[in-house]
Design a protein around this motif. Structure first.
Motif, PDB file in Angstrom:
ATOM      1  N   MET A   1      -7.409 -34.459 -57.596  1.00 29.26           N
ATOM      2  CA  MET A   1      -7.924 -33.655 -56.492  1.00 29.26           C
ATOM      3  C   MET A   1      -6.792 -33.023 -55.693  1.00 29.26           C
ATOM      4  SD  MET A   1     -11.143 -36.046 -55.263  1.00 29.26           S
ATOM      5  CE  MET A   1     -11.780 -34.825 -54.146  1.00 29.26           C
ATOM      6  N   GLU A   2      -5.671 -33.750 -55.547  1.00 25.98           N
ATOM      7  CA  GLU A   2      -4.527 -33.193 -54.833  1.00 25.98           C
ATOM      8  C   GLU A   2      -3.972 -31.977 -55.569  1.00 25.98           C
ATOM      9  OE1 GLU A   2      -3.418 -34.053 -51.825  1.00 25.98           O
ATOM     10  OE2 GLU A   2      -5.145 -35.397 -51.759  1.00 25.98           O
TER      11      GLU A   2
ATOM     12  N   GLY B   1      -5.729 -29.933 -57.374  1.00 25.03           N
ATOM     13  CA  GLY B   1      -6.659 -28.852 -57.100  1.00 25.03           C
ATOM     14  C   GLY B   1      -6.419 -28.214 -55.748  1.00 25.03           C
ATOM     15  N   LYS B   2      -6.131 -29.028 -54.738  1.00 23.43           N
ATOM     16  CA  LYS B   2      -5.833 -28.494 -53.410  1.00 23.43           C
ATOM     17  C   LYS B   2      -4.558 -27.646 -53.437  1.00 23.43           C
ATOM     18  CE  LYS B   2      -7.996 -32.354 -50.918  1.00 23.43           C
ATOM     19  NZ  LYS B   2      -7.747 -33.540 -50.050  1.00 23.43           N
ATOM     20  N   GLY B   3      -3.565 -28.116 -54.213  1.00 22.23           N
ATOM     21  CA  GLY B   3      -2.324 -27.366 -54.304  1.00 22.23           C
ATOM     22  C   GLY B   3      -2.517 -26.027 -54.996  1.00 22.23           C
TER      23      GLY B   3
ATOM     24  N   ALA C   1      -5.357 -24.314 -55.174  1.00 22.53           N
ATOM     25  CA  ALA C   1      -6.158 -23.459 -54.294  1.00 22.53           C
ATOM     26  C   ALA C   1      -5.304 -22.858 -53.184  1.00 22.53           C
ATOM     27  CB  ALA C   1      -7.316 -24.264 -53.712  1.00 22.53           C
ATOM     28  N   ARG C   2      -4.413 -23.665 -52.628  1.00 18.10           N
ATOM     29  CA  ARG C   2      -3.565 -23.165 -51.538  1.00 18.10           C
ATOM     30  C   ARG C   2      -2.587 -22.109 -52.041  1.00 18.10           C
ATOM     31  NH1 ARG C   2       0.185 -26.801 -47.383  1.00 18.10           N
ATOM     32  NH2 ARG C   2       1.085 -25.028 -46.252  1.00 18.10           N
TER      33      ARG C   2
ATOM     34  N   GLN D   1      -4.563 -18.961 -52.549  1.00 15.37           N
ATOM     35  CA  GLN D   1      -4.982 -18.425 -51.258  1.00 15.37           C
ATOM     36  C   GLN D   1      -3.809 -17.789 -50.506  1.00 15.37           C
ATOM     37  OE1 GLN D   1      -6.917 -21.318 -48.777  1.00 15.37           O
ATOM     38  NE2 GLN D   1      -7.095 -19.950 -47.032  1.00 15.37           N
ATOM     39  N   ASP D   2      -2.626 -18.404 -50.621  1.00 14.84           N
ATOM     40  CA  ASP D   2      -1.445 -17.887 -49.917  1.00 14.84           C
ATOM     41  C   ASP D   2      -0.769 -16.734 -50.657  1.00 14.84           C
ATOM     42  OD1 ASP D   2      -1.956 -19.793 -48.028  1.00 14.84           O
ATOM     43  OD2 ASP D   2      -0.298 -21.125 -48.574  1.00 14.84           O
TER      44      ASP D   2
ATOM     45  N   GLN E   1     -14.167 -29.382 -61.084  1.00 14.77           N
ATOM     46  CA  GLN E   1     -14.455 -29.616 -59.661  1.00 14.77           C
ATOM     47  C   GLN E   1     -13.205 -30.116 -58.942  1.00 14.77           C
ATOM     48  OE1 GLN E   1     -17.754 -32.335 -59.501  1.00 14.77           O
ATOM     49  NE2 GLN E   1     -19.203 -30.874 -60.390  1.00 14.77           N
ATOM     50  N   ASP E   2     -12.502 -31.059 -59.560  1.00  9.39           N
ATOM     51  CA  ASP E   2     -11.297 -31.615 -58.944  1.00  9.39           C
ATOM     52  C   ASP E   2     -10.202 -30.569 -58.811  1.00  9.39           C
ATOM     53  OD1 ASP E   2     -12.553 -34.046 -58.754  1.00  9.39           O
ATOM     54  OD2 ASP E   2     -11.502 -34.958 -60.452  1.00  9.39           O
TER      55      ASP E   2
ATOM     56  N   GLN F   1     -10.727 -27.363 -58.602  1.00  7.46           N
ATOM     57  CA  GLN F   1     -11.275 -26.200 -57.889  1.00  7.46           C
ATOM     58  C   GLN F   1     -11.104 -24.926 -58.722  1.00  7.46           C
ATOM     59  OE1 GLN F   1     -10.340 -26.035 -53.623  1.00  7.46           O
ATOM     60  NE2 GLN F   1      -9.569 -28.136 -53.720  1.00  7.46           N
TER      61      GLN F   1
END
Length: 271
Positions: free
Chosen positions: A1-2, A4-6, A8-9, A12-13, A46-47, A49
């Motif tokens: 999941m971490e 995936g957050k990385g 996505a960021r 996004q950035d 899902q994890d 993203q």
């Protein structure tokens, strides 16, 4: 999941686009039944993203009892009772399910395998509609697997090498000792000194000259740069031969060794 957050960021950035990334994930042993393959990938997506992965690999040719995602995730090597339970499974049916995920757009194009033998590769190749893109196996000078590498490459697969530095990742796990360290091996260090390179760079270059892709990992920025800086020198045939001579068929990641003492189940996958 971490992870995936990385991802996505970063998207996004504006640091990268999705198309800039090549994302690989793996199908774990408890999800080999054709009905469970899509469930496993959907959880991964899902994890992460993401809407799709670029490459999906069968992690091991070991089919284990299904563990529901909502009850235990990641399932690792044991079921809800703490036991490792092997089950009968047709690996070609698993492969067919993965082909279906390519058709559905959940996998961009590439499907492959890890830790497969020549005979298991033949089995997949004899029935597949989409040929394996990748074979990922443990490869380093102590476990060079020359015949397997040749077979896979001649069948059109790229070969990726995990544990490219040999014992380095396994000492802290009690699965190797300091004497096994290729990074301290006299042959590797002698060649490194003559080239003005590190032992790690010699090991990566050896992999490159075998037309394999060495998978390395480090958290140190300087070593990240060092690991990429392997294209300004060449190992001579004599040097390649000296390194090849270190082969002793030494595996560090072998279920036939660690499953029985760790989980109570004898599970060899190599002869």
């Amino acid at each position: 999941m971490e992870v995936g957050k990385g991802i996505a960021r970063a998207i996004q950035d504006g640091i990268v686009t999705r198309e800039d990334l090549f994302v690989t994930s793996k199908l774990w042993n408890t999800y080999h039944h054709p009905d469970h393959v899509p469930l496993a990938l959907e959880k991964t997506l899902q994890d992460l993203q993401l809407d799709y992965v670029d490459e999906y690999l069968i992690h091991f040719p070991i089919s284990m009892e299904y563990v529901p995602i909502e009850k235990k995730y990641p399932p690792e090597w044991t079921n809800m009772d703490g036991k490792m339970v092997l089950v009968a499974n047709d690996m070609c049916a698993t492969w067919k399910a993965m082909e279906g995920l390519v058709d559905a757009g959940k996998i961009r194009s590439d499907i492959g395998v890890c830790n497969f033998s020549t005979q298991l590769l033949r089995q997949i190749l004899s029935t597949c509609r989409i040929r394996p893109s990748t074979l990922q196996v443990e490869l380093h000078p102590q476990n060079s697997q020359a015949k397997l590498v040749r077979f896979a490459q001649e069948a059109g697969m790229r070969v990726t090498a995990f544990s490219a530095f040999g014992a380095a990742s396994y000492i802290e796990l009690g699965m190797a000792n300091q004497d096994d360290m290729l990074l301290k091996n006299s042959v590797i260090c002698d060649i490194a000194a003559s080239k003005g390179k590190s032992a790690a760079q010699i090991l990566i270059r050896w992999a490159v000259q075998r037309n394999t892709l060495a998978l390395t990992k480090t958290c140190t920025p300087s070593r990240m740069g060092e690991n990429r800086n392997v294209f300004d020198f060449y190992l001579t045939p004599t040097e390649m031969g000296r390194i090849d001579g270190l082969n002793c068929n030494r595996r560090y990641n072998d279920p036939g060794d660690f499953c029985e003492p760790g989980m109570g189940t004898f599970c060899p996958i190599y002869d």
